[in-house]
Design a protein around this motif. Sequence first.
Motif, short mmCIF file in Angstrom:
data_model
loop_
_atom_site.label_atom_id
_atom_site.label_comp_id
_atom_site.label_asym_id
_atom_site.label_seq_id
_atom_site.Cartn_x
_atom_site.Cartn_y
_atom_site.Cartn_z
N HIS A 150 1.12 -1.81 -10.25
CA HIS A 150 0.07 -2.21 -11.37
C HIS A 150 -1.00 -1.34 -11.25
CE1 HIS A 150 2.16 -6.34 -12.70
NE2 HIS A 150 2.60 -6.01 -11.27
N LEU A 151 -1.74 -1.28 -12.29
CA LEU A 151 -3.03 -0.70 -12.63
C LEU A 151 -4.11 -1.26 -11.65
CD1 LEU A 151 -3.63 0.40 -16.18
CD2 LEU A 151 -3.25 2.15 -14.39
N GLY A 152 -4.00 -2.68 -11.22
CA GLY A 152 -4.79 -3.16 -10.60
C GLY A 152 -4.69 -2.81 -9.15
N ASP A 153 -3.48 -2.39 -8.74
CA ASP A 153 -3.13 -1.64 -7.40
C ASP A 153 -3.95 -0.42 -6.99
OD1 ASP A 153 -1.24 -3.87 -6.81
OD2 ASP A 153 0.09 -2.49 -7.79
N VAL A 154 -3.84 0.07 -8.12
CA VAL A 154 -4.61 1.78 -8.16
C VAL A 154 -6.29 1.38 -7.94
CG1 VAL A 154 -5.18 3.62 -9.26
CG2 VAL A 154 -3.10 2.89 -9.31
N SER A 155 -6.87 0.44 -8.80
CA SER A 155 -8.02 0.32 -8.69
C SER A 155 -8.54 -0.48 -7.52
CB SER A 155 -8.38 -0.74 -9.96
OG SER A 155 -8.29 -0.18 -11.26
N ALA A 156 -7.84 -1.41 -7.12
CA ALA A 156 -8.04 -2.25 -5.80
C ALA A 156 -8.21 -1.23 -4.60
CB ALA A 156 -7.04 -3.34 -5.69
N ALA A 157 -7.41 -0.33 -4.62
CA ALA A 157 -7.23 0.54 -3.32
C ALA A 157 -8.57 1.41 -3.32
CB ALA A 157 -5.99 1.64 -3.54
N ILE A 158 -9.00 1.92 -4.58
CA ILE A 158 -10.39 2.62 -4.53
C ILE A 158 -11.50 1.91 -4.18
CG2 ILE A 158 -11.85 3.55 -6.29
CD1 ILE A 158 -9.56 4.78 -7.82
N GLN A 159 -11.58 0.46 -4.89
CA GLN A 159 -12.57 -0.23 -4.59
C GLN A 159 -12.52 -0.58 -3.02
OE1 GLN A 159 -12.44 -4.22 -6.22
NE2 GLN A 159 -14.51 -4.65 -5.85
N GLN A 160 -11.36 -0.96 -2.53
CA GLN A 160 -11.55 -1.54 -0.89
C GLN A 160 -11.85 -0.24 0.01
OE1 GLN A 160 -9.29 -0.44 1.77
NE2 GLN A 160 -10.17 -2.09 3.09
N TYR A 161 -11.35 1.03 -0.33
CA TYR A 161 -11.81 1.99 0.44
C TYR A 161 -13.07 2.50 0.54
CZ TYR A 161 -11.16 6.73 2.38
OH TYR A 161 -11.19 8.09 3.31
#
Length: 270
Positions: A150-161
């Motif tokens: 999901h797009l949320g997987d991409v966005s969340a990975a950036i945010q978490q990093y």
Amino acid sequence: MSWERQITIKSAQEIEIMRQAGRINAEALAAAKSVARPGATTADLNAAAEEVLRKYGCYSPFKGYPGPTPYPASTNVSVNEELVHGIPGKRKLKEGDIVSVDCGTVYEGFVADSAITFGVGQVSETARKLMEVTEGALYAGIAKMVVGNHLGDVSAAIQQYVESRGYYVTREYTGHGVGREMHEGPQVPNYGQPGRGLILRSGMTIALEPMVLVGTPMTRVMPDLWTVKSADGSLTGHFEHSVAVTENGPYILTTLDEGQSAGRNANVQL
């Protein structure tokens, strides 16, 4: 029209055209970086990038882009606390500055869009870490650009990093689809929740672009109505690649011939 309805699926042939545009774009960014030294102006960096585009018979979709006023240059050159959309001009770079250059290239009707951040001479430890975190966040997001995610997987990975390292992502500016137009669907924020949002499909092409701030997620727009700065004057960083989602995994389109980013930092932790 919603962002989702604007998504276009690219054929393998179209993706390879975008790869050619991406190589040229990476070369333009490398040329801009090569002239960045104390005393050089931000206009000098723009001129170096434009020379590469002319060599290949290309142009930047940035120039004349509609806004409060038509954008006047082929690149954005943003320095220190300037996050994005800095207009190249007479500003002279100095030792210790960090510079973000964002460039687009139109080649055979398709757009490549990417950005790098780099230092001028010796930079502070804060600046060095910021650049490493921003670039690392880009690759963390790219790693999630897999069919079925999901797009949320991409966005969340950036945010978490970013946030796990004590920095902030902007909430006001996003990544985006890219193709025949510079801004297509979908929007890809630099924050989100895993498992939420659009499902990634093969043939999607997205310009993923973490924009990271040291002191605050808040920004403000300058009187030129283009340049965006951190609200507290703290340092900022910006890295971007155009990436295709394929059955074989993410395909980064905006690297040099040897597959290297125009601005890759050696110490990025993935």
